[in-house]
Design a protein around this motif. Structure first.
Motif, short mmCIF file in Angstrom:
data_model
loop_
_atom_site.label_atom_id
_atom_site.label_comp_id
_atom_site.label_asym_id
_atom_site.label_seq_id
_atom_site.Cartn_x
_atom_site.Cartn_y
_atom_site.Cartn_z
N MET A 125 0.79 -1.48 0.16
CA MET A 125 -0.37 -0.18 -0.07
C MET A 125 0.75 1.43 0.30
SD MET A 125 -3.09 1.60 2.59
CE MET A 125 -1.87 1.67 4.27
N HIS A 126 1.82 1.21 0.58
CA HIS A 126 2.83 2.60 0.52
C HIS A 126 2.85 2.58 -0.84
CE1 HIS A 126 3.62 1.20 5.31
NE2 HIS A 126 2.92 1.45 5.08
N LEU A 127 3.82 1.47 -1.38
CA LEU A 127 3.83 2.34 -2.55
C LEU A 127 2.84 2.23 -3.77
CD1 LEU A 127 6.44 1.99 -4.95
CD2 LEU A 127 6.31 -0.48 -5.32
N ALA A 128 1.92 2.13 -3.40
CA ALA A 128 0.73 2.38 -4.66
C ALA A 128 0.30 4.09 -3.79
CB ALA A 128 -0.31 1.18 -3.97
N LEU A 129 0.82 4.23 -2.88
CA LEU A 129 0.55 5.64 -2.83
C LEU A 129 1.24 6.45 -3.23
CD1 LEU A 129 -0.48 5.19 1.41
CD2 LEU A 129 -1.94 5.97 -0.60
N GLN A 130 2.82 5.99 -3.29
CA GLN A 130 3.38 7.13 -3.42
C GLN A 130 3.44 7.03 -4.68
OE1 GLN A 130 7.36 5.96 -2.27
NE2 GLN A 130 6.19 4.01 -1.23
N ILE A 131 3.31 5.49 -5.66
CA ILE A 131 3.16 5.95 -7.28
C ILE A 131 1.93 6.94 -7.53
CG2 ILE A 131 2.58 4.90 -9.27
CD1 ILE A 131 4.43 2.42 -8.17
N LYS A 132 0.94 6.46 -7.00
CA LYS A 132 -0.57 7.45 -7.21
C LYS A 132 -0.32 8.72 -6.95
CE LYS A 132 -5.03 7.51 -7.84
NZ LYS A 132 -5.79 7.65 -9.52
N ALA A 133 0.02 9.07 -6.11
CA ALA A 133 0.26 10.30 -5.68
C ALA A 133 1.55 11.12 -6.72
CB ALA A 133 1.12 10.73 -4.13
N ARG A 134 2.20 10.76 -7.27
CA ARG A 134 2.86 10.94 -8.58
C ARG A 134 2.05 10.80 -9.37
NH1 ARG A 134 8.40 9.45 -9.28
NH2 ARG A 134 8.98 9.28 -7.15
N LEU A 135 1.41 10.28 -10.09
CA LEU A 135 0.85 10.35 -11.15
C LEU A 135 0.27 11.37 -10.89
CD1 LEU A 135 0.06 7.09 -11.54
CD2 LEU A 135 1.55 7.72 -13.27
N GLU A 136 -0.55 11.65 -9.89
CA GLU A 136 -1.68 12.91 -10.33
C GLU A 136 -0.68 14.48 -9.98
OE1 GLU A 136 -4.20 12.59 -10.36
OE2 GLU A 136 -4.34 10.67 -10.56
N GLY A 137 0.46 14.34 -9.28
CA GLY A 137 1.03 15.18 -9.39
C GLY A 137 1.48 15.67 -8.22
N LEU A 138 0.83 15.15 -6.46
CA LEU A 138 0.64 15.61 -5.36
C LEU A 138 2.23 16.31 -4.82
CD1 LEU A 138 -1.75 13.27 -4.04
CD2 LEU A 138 -2.04 15.32 -5.53
N PHE A 139 3.25 15.51 -5.54
CA PHE A 139 4.59 16.26 -4.81
C PHE A 139 5.71 15.74 -6.11
CE2 PHE A 139 4.47 11.74 -4.19
CZ PHE A 139 5.82 11.77 -4.36
N ARG A 140 6.83 16.50 -6.55
CA ARG A 140 7.39 16.52 -6.78
C ARG A 140 8.81 15.91 -6.09
NH1 ARG A 140 6.49 21.58 -7.34
NH2 ARG A 140 8.69 22.31 -6.68
N ARG A 141 9.90 15.02 -7.03
CA ARG A 141 10.76 14.09 -6.05
C ARG A 141 11.74 15.03 -5.64
NH1 ARG A 141 14.37 10.83 -9.81
NH2 ARG A 141 14.85 9.98 -8.28
N GLU A 142 11.86 16.55 -6.14
CA GLU A 142 13.24 17.40 -5.35
C GLU A 142 13.25 17.86 -3.91
OE1 GLU A 142 11.29 19.66 -8.99
OE2 GLU A 142 12.04 17.04 -8.93
N GLU A 143 11.32 18.06 -3.95
CA GLU A 143 10.64 18.39 -3.06
C GLU A 143 10.95 17.75 -1.58
OE1 GLU A 143 6.46 18.51 -3.16
OE2 GLU A 143 6.39 20.16 -4.55
N LEU A 144 11.38 16.19 -1.83
CA LEU A 144 11.49 15.04 -1.06
C LEU A 144 13.04 15.49 -0.35
CD1 LEU A 144 9.15 12.59 -2.17
CD2 LEU A 144 8.50 14.72 -1.14
N VAL A 145 13.96 15.99 -1.38
CA VAL A 145 15.08 15.68 -0.43
C VAL A 145 15.88 17.30 0.78
CG1 VAL A 145 17.35 15.81 -1.33
CG2 VAL A 145 16.20 15.36 -2.87
N PHE A 146 15.75 15.97 2.10
CA PHE A 146 16.74 17.20 2.84
C PHE A 146 17.27 16.69 4.53
CE2 PHE A 146 12.33 15.44 4.23
CZ PHE A 146 12.53 14.94 5.64
#
Length: 612
Positions: free
Chosen positions: A591-612
C-alpha cells in the motif's frame, strides 16, 4: 554460540531514574490528553520549537508516506527539526483525533519488564490524505509531577482524500457484463497501462491490487505459465515457517482470510494456488508466459518504452512506472565457482533446482550451506532415508518454530486485527526495536531454545545471535538470510541422522566428491549448493540495462535511519521501483508504494521536494 557484541540504549526505568511506582500511578488518559492537546496546538500554529519540546532528547519521528512521501525515520530533535522545516507547511497536518477503541486508547505497555511506555493511537489529515498515528511516551524526569515526552511518533498515510480506494463502500456499483469488461481490461484495449509490474509473486500481486483499486491502470507480467508457479516449482516439502496469521494478504485480511481448515504453516503448493486465486478474485491484469525483452527510459516524456514477449507474441507499451518484483536476491541463483567440476563424476545442482528426496534414494548427498533451504532439503532427504551431510561454512542463527510463533502470536492471531498489528509493529524505530530484540533473543536462547542450542553446540554446529545479537529481524533486514527456523532438521543434526561438517570451507571438486580446506574429502554422488541468490541489482541490469542500474542506489539492508534501502520507495531512478520481501513485508509495504505512485501520477509532489 557467538555472543552479543553491543546492547543499544533503551529508555528503561533505571536509565530514566524513574520508579515503577511513579509510572503505575500515572493516568495514561490524563498524560496523553495533555501531550496530544499541546502537540495539536503546536502543529496548528506551526510552532516548531514547541513541537520539538514535546519530544525526548533522543526521541524519533517515523513517517510512512504522510509527510515525506517515503519511509523515513528522524531521530533526535535536530533531525526532527529538519523534517518539520522541510515538510510541515507543505503537508498541512490537521484534524487530529485520539482513538478510544480497545487496543488503541491510551494505555501502559511494557515490551520488557523495565521498559514501560504510555502508548496511544490517533488519526489525522493532510492536504492530500488521511492517516493514522501511534505515539510512545516516556517520563522526562524522576519526579512525581513529571511530564511525559515522545520517545517515538509514527505518522502513517492510509488513503488519499480525493482518490479513495475502490473497496468497501466505494466498491464498483456499475452494472455491466463482467466478462466483457474484464476482457477489455486484460487486453488494454483502451490504451497502455500506466504501471508495469514485472513478477507475479506476493510483492508484485499485492502492489498491483492496491494500484488497481486506487484507479491506476496496471499490468502484471509473469514468466511462468501460471500465477503461483514460483511457489509450485520449488521443492515439494517447502512450507512457510511462520503462521497463517503473519502471512495474510491485502484486501483479504479483515477477517481470517484462509479457510479455518488451512494448515497453520502454509505448504508452498497450496500457497501457489492461493495466489492464483488472489489474482482472479481481485481481477488483476496478469499476462503469464510473458517476459520483458527490452526497456528504454525516455527522459523527455518521463516514461518507459517496453517490449514484451507474451507467449511468443510481441507487444510494445509506453508506461510511466515500472515495478520490479523479482523475488529476494533477484531469484538468480548463486553458487561458488569451484575448480575440478569437470572431473567430478557426480551431479551438481543449486537448491532452486531441487524437487524431492525421492529422487536421491541410495545416493550419498552433500548439501553446502546451513540456512533455511539447506536445512529443509537435508530434512527432506533424511526423511527419505538418504545419506545426507550438511557443510556449515559459517555460524547460523537458529530459532525454534515454537519461539517464533510465540513472539508473532502476541499480535498476529485470530482475535487481533492484522491492520492494527501491522501499524503497531511499525510504530517504534529500528534502533528501539533492535534493542528490545537483543534482550528477547538472549532470553529465548537461555530458556525456550536452550536445549536446542546446547544440543547443536554439542555436535559442533556453530550458532550465533544475529548481528549485534538482534536475531532474526536483523538478519532479514540486513542480509535477507543467514538463519534457520527449526522445523525438525536441527533435531536430526543433533541425533546424527543428518551428518555435519562444520567450521570449514569447500576447496574444490574431486573425482568422487569435495575437498575441504581442512584437508579432508567428502564422498558424494550429489552436491547441492544451498548458497542463496544474487543481488537485486542483477535483476535491474537484466531488465533495464547497466546505465539504469548505475543510477539505482543500494538495494536492501538498512540505511542510517534504520529503513530498508531502495525498496518500496524511490530507487534512485525516476519511474523505477523495486519490491522484495516475505509475505508480511509485501502486505505491509504494498500500500505504501501504491500511494507513492498514485500521488506521483496525480502530481501531488515532485521528487526534488523530498530531499532534505
Amino acid at each position: 554460540m557467538e555472543t552479543v557484541q553491543r546492547l543499544s540504549t533503551l529508555p528503561t526505568l533505571d536509565s530514566l531514574g524513574v520508579t515503577k511506582a511513579i509510572v503505575e500511578a500515572t493516568s495514561p488518559v490524563e498524560e496523553v490528553n495533555k501531550w496530544f492537546s499541546a502537540f495539536a496546538d503546536a502543529i496548528h500554529t506551526s510552532n516548531i520549537a514547541s513541537i520539538l519540546d514535546l519530544f525526548h532528547d533522543k526521541g524519533s519521528w517515523r513517517d510512512v508516506v504522510a509527510l515525506t512521501w517515503s519511509l523515513r525515520t528522524l531521530e533526535g530533535r535536530k533531525d526532527i527539526k529538519r523534517l518539520l522545516d522541510a515538510r510541515l507547511e507543505a503537508t498541512g497536518l490537521t484534524t487530529f483525533q485520539l482513538r478510544e477503541e480497545a487496543r488503541k486508547a491510551p494505555a501502559h505497555v511494557a515490551p520488557l519488564p523495565d521498559l514501560v511506555f504510555i502508548r496511544f493511537c490517533f488519526t489525522f489529515e493532510t492536504l492530500h490524505g488521511k492517516g493514522s498515528g501511534v505515539c510512545h511516551l516516556i517520563p522526562s524526569s524522576p519526579h512525581p509531577e513529571v511530564s511525559w515526552k515522545a520517545h517515538a511518533l509514527l505518522t502513517h498515510l492510509d488513503t488519499l482524500k480525493f482518490f479513495p480506494v475502490q473497496a468497501g463502500i466505494f466498491r464498483s456499483r456499475t452494472i455491466l457484463t463482467w466478462e466483457e469488461k474484464r476482457k477489455h481490461e486484460l487486453e488494454f484495449t483502451s490504451g497502455d497501462p500506466e504501471v508495469l509490474v514485472i513478477g507475479a509473486g506476493q510483492c508484485g500481486l499485492q502492489v498491483a491490487a492496491h494500484l488497481k483499486y486506487m484507479g491506476v491502470s496496471t499490468l502484471v507480467i509473469e514468466q511462468n505459465a501460471r500465477v503461483g508457479d514460483n511457489w509450485r516449482t520449488r521443492y515439494k516439502s517447502l512450507f512457510l515457517h511462520n503462521s497463517i496469521y503473519y502471512n495474510q494478504t491485502s484486501y483479504l485480511r479483515q477477517s481470517s482470510e484462509f479457510p479455518s481448515t488451512w494448515p497453520y504453516f502454509s505448504p508452498a503448493t497450496k500457497l501457489g494456488d492461493w495466489f492464483e486465486g488472489y489474482a482472479n478474485f481481485l481481477d488483476l491484469n496478469v499476462w503469464t508466459s510473458s517476459r520483458v525483452v527490452k526497456t528504454v527510459w525516455d527522459d523527455a516524456t518521463k516514461s518507459w518504452n517496453v517490449d514484451i514477449d507474451r507467449g511468443g507474441t510481441s507487444h510494445r507499451s509506453k508506461v510511466k512506472h515500472v515495478i520490479l518484483a523479482p523475488g529476494h536476491g533477484g531469484s538468480i541463483s548463486r553458487s561458488p565457482d569451484l575448480s575440478g567440476k569437470n572431473c567430478y563424476r557426480g551431479r551438481v545442482l543449486h537448491s532452486s533446482e531441487y524437487k524431492a528426496g525421492s529422487g536421491y534414494v541410495g545416493k550419498k548427498v552433500v548439501v553446502v550451506g546451513a540456512c533455511n533451504s539447506a536445512h529443509d532439503i537435508a530434512l527432506d532427504l533424511c526423511n527419505h532415508d538418504v545419506d545426507v551431510t550438511i557443510i556449515q561454512r559459517s555460524s547460523t542463527f537458529v530459532v525454534s518454530q515454537q519461539a517464533l510463533a510465540a513472539g508473532h502470536g502476541v499480535t498476529y492471531n485470530d482475535d487481533f486485527p492484522t491492520e492494527l498489528a501491522d501499524l503497531l509493529g511499525s510504530a517504534l524505530p529500528w534502533s528501539t526495536q533492535k534493542s528490545i530484540t537483543q534482550r528477547t533473543v538472549l532470553r529465548v536462547a537461555g530458556t525456550t531454545d536452550k536445549a536446542l542450542l546446547e544440543g547443536l553446540k554439542r555436535v559442533g554446529f556453530q550458532t550465533n545471535l544475529g548481528p549485534e545479537g538482534a536475531g532474526l529481524s536483523a538478519l532479514v533486514y540486513e542480509r535477507g538470510g543467514g538463519f534457520y527456523i527449526n522445523t525438525g532438521a536441527s533435531d536430526k543434526i543433533i541425533d546424527g541422522t543428518i551428518k555435519l561438517k562444520s567450521g570449514c570451507s569447500v576447496g574444490h571438486f574431486t573425482t568422487h566428491g569435495l575437498a575441504l580446506d581442512d584437508g579432508t574429502e567428502l564422498q558424494a554422488d550429489v552436491v547441492i549448493f544451498a548458497t542463496g541468490f544474487g543481488d537485486l541489482h542483477d535483476s535491474v541490469r537484466l531488465v533495464c540495462g547497466e546505465e539504469v542500474a548505475q543510477k539505482v542506489g543500494p538495494l536492501w539492508g538498512l540505511d542510517d535511519e534504520g529503513e530498508l534501502r531502495g525498496v518500496w520507495k524511490d530507487s534512485g531512478h525516476e519511474g523505477l521501483w523495486i519490491v522484495a520481501g516475505n509475505l508480511s513485508r509485501a502486505r505491509i509495504h504494498s500500500m505504501h508504494l501504491a500511494l507513492q505512485i498514485k500521488a506521483r501520477l496525480e502530481g501531488l509532489f515532485r521528487r526534488e521536494e523530498l530531499v532534505f
